[in-house]
Write a protein that holds these residues in place. Structure first.
Motif, PDB file in Angstrom:
ATOM      1  N   GLN A 255      54.533  66.536  72.933  1.00 45.03           N
ATOM      2  CA  GLN A 255      54.266  65.263  72.255  1.00 45.03           C
ATOM      3  C   GLN A 255      52.903  65.236  71.571  1.00 45.03           C
ATOM      4  O   GLN A 255      52.765  64.730  70.458  1.00 45.03           O
ATOM      5  N   PHE A 256      51.886  65.756  72.218  1.00 43.91           N
ATOM      6  CA  PHE A 256      50.536  65.761  71.652  1.00 43.91           C
ATOM      7  C   PHE A 256      50.519  66.412  70.271  1.00 43.91           C
ATOM      8  O   PHE A 256      49.933  65.893  69.325  1.00 43.91           O
ATOM      9  N   PHE A 257      51.168  67.572  70.143  1.00 42.76           N
ATOM     10  CA  PHE A 257      51.188  68.292  68.869  1.00 42.76           C
ATOM     11  C   PHE A 257      52.054  67.571  67.833  1.00 42.76           C
ATOM     12  O   PHE A 257      51.735  67.569  66.644  1.00 42.76           O
ATOM     13  N   GLN A 258      53.123  66.952  68.275  1.00 46.80           N
ATOM     14  CA  GLN A 258      53.947  66.170  67.348  1.00 46.80           C
ATOM     15  C   GLN A 258      53.121  65.023  66.751  1.00 46.80           C
ATOM     16  O   GLN A 258      53.204  64.748  65.558  1.00 46.80           O
ATOM     17  N   GLU A 259      52.310  64.388  67.573  1.00 45.13           N
ATOM     18  CA  GLU A 259      51.467  63.293  67.094  1.00 45.13           C
ATOM     19  C   GLU A 259      50.415  63.791  66.109  1.00 45.13           C
ATOM     20  O   GLU A 259      50.121  63.127  65.111  1.00 45.13           O
ATOM     21  N   LEU A 260      49.856  64.976  66.361  1.00 45.88           N
ATOM     22  CA  LEU A 260      48.900  65.559  65.423  1.00 45.88           C
ATOM     23  C   LEU A 260      49.538  65.808  64.062  1.00 45.88           C
ATOM     24  O   LEU A 260      48.955  65.513  63.014  1.00 45.88           O
ATOM     25  N   ILE A 261      50.758  66.335  64.079  1.00 46.10           N
ATOM     26  CA  ILE A 261      51.451  66.609  62.818  1.00 46.10           C
ATOM     27  C   ILE A 261      51.771  65.303  62.087  1.00 46.10           C
ATOM     28  O   ILE A 261      51.620  65.217  60.876  1.00 46.10           O
ATOM     29  N   LEU A 262      52.197  64.291  62.812  1.00 45.26           N
ATOM     30  CA  LEU A 262      52.480  63.003  62.187  1.00 45.26           C
ATOM     31  C   LEU A 262      51.238  62.441  61.489  1.00 45.26           C
ATOM     32  O   LEU A 262      51.318  61.944  60.364  1.00 45.26           O
ATOM     33  N   LYS A 263      50.090  62.530  62.144  1.00 47.23           N
ATOM     34  CA  LYS A 263      48.854  62.070  61.523  1.00 47.23           C
ATOM     35  C   LYS A 263      48.555  62.894  60.270  1.00 47.23           C
ATOM     36  O   LYS A 263      48.128  62.368  59.250  1.00 47.23           O
ATOM     37  N   GLN A 264      48.783  64.177  60.378  1.00 48.07           N
ATOM     38  CA  GLN A 264      48.519  65.106  59.275  1.00 48.07           C
ATOM     39  C   GLN A 264      49.396  64.791  58.059  1.00 48.07           C
ATOM     40  O   GLN A 264      48.897  64.730  56.941  1.00 48.07           O
ATOM     41  N   ILE A 265      50.674  64.578  58.260  1.00 47.24           N
ATOM     42  CA  ILE A 265      51.580  64.380  57.112  1.00 47.24           C
ATOM     43  C   ILE A 265      51.533  62.956  56.566  1.00 47.24           C
ATOM     44  O   ILE A 265      52.025  62.707  55.477  1.00 47.24           O
ATOM     45  N   ASN A 266      50.945  62.054  57.319  1.00 44.09           N
ATOM     46  CA  ASN A 266      50.861  60.663  56.860  1.00 44.09           C
ATOM     47  C   ASN A 266      49.455  60.279  56.404  1.00 44.09           C
ATOM     48  O   ASN A 266      49.150  59.091  56.298  1.00 44.09           O
ATOM     49  N   LYS A 267      48.607  61.264  56.122  1.00 41.95           N
ATOM     50  CA  LYS A 267      47.248  60.993  55.633  1.00 41.95           C
ATOM     51  C   LYS A 267      47.318  60.341  54.282  1.00 41.95           C
ATOM     52  O   LYS A 267      48.112  60.651  53.459  1.00 41.95           O
TER      53      LYS A 267
END
Length: 66
Positions: free
Chosen positions: A54-66
């Motif tokens: 989950q932690f890494f999924q959240e990082l990617i979500l933040k990354q793609i929604n910048k």
């Protein structure tokens, strides 16, 4: 807001629990499994980003929604 897609792959190290990142800390996303596998070394594997912890999924979500 963009969502994670099971068709986007990452290079993952299950032993060391890290995803392949660039120098800015952004996790590389690959369009298909073969492309991700081509960047794997040693014990790394290509997996869908939706299978990451989950932690890494959240990082990617933040990354793609910048």
């Amino acid at each position: 807001m963009k969502q994670l897609q099971p068709t986007d792959y990452v290079v993952w190290s299950p032993e060391f629990e890290y995803a392949l990142q660039d120098k800015n800390g952004d996790i590389y996303l690959f369009a298909d499994k073969k492309e991700a596998q081509a960047d794997c070394i040693e014990d790394e594997i290509a997996i869908p980003c939706t299978e990451l912890p989950q932690f890494f999924q959240e990082l990617i979500l933040k990354q793609i929604n910048k």
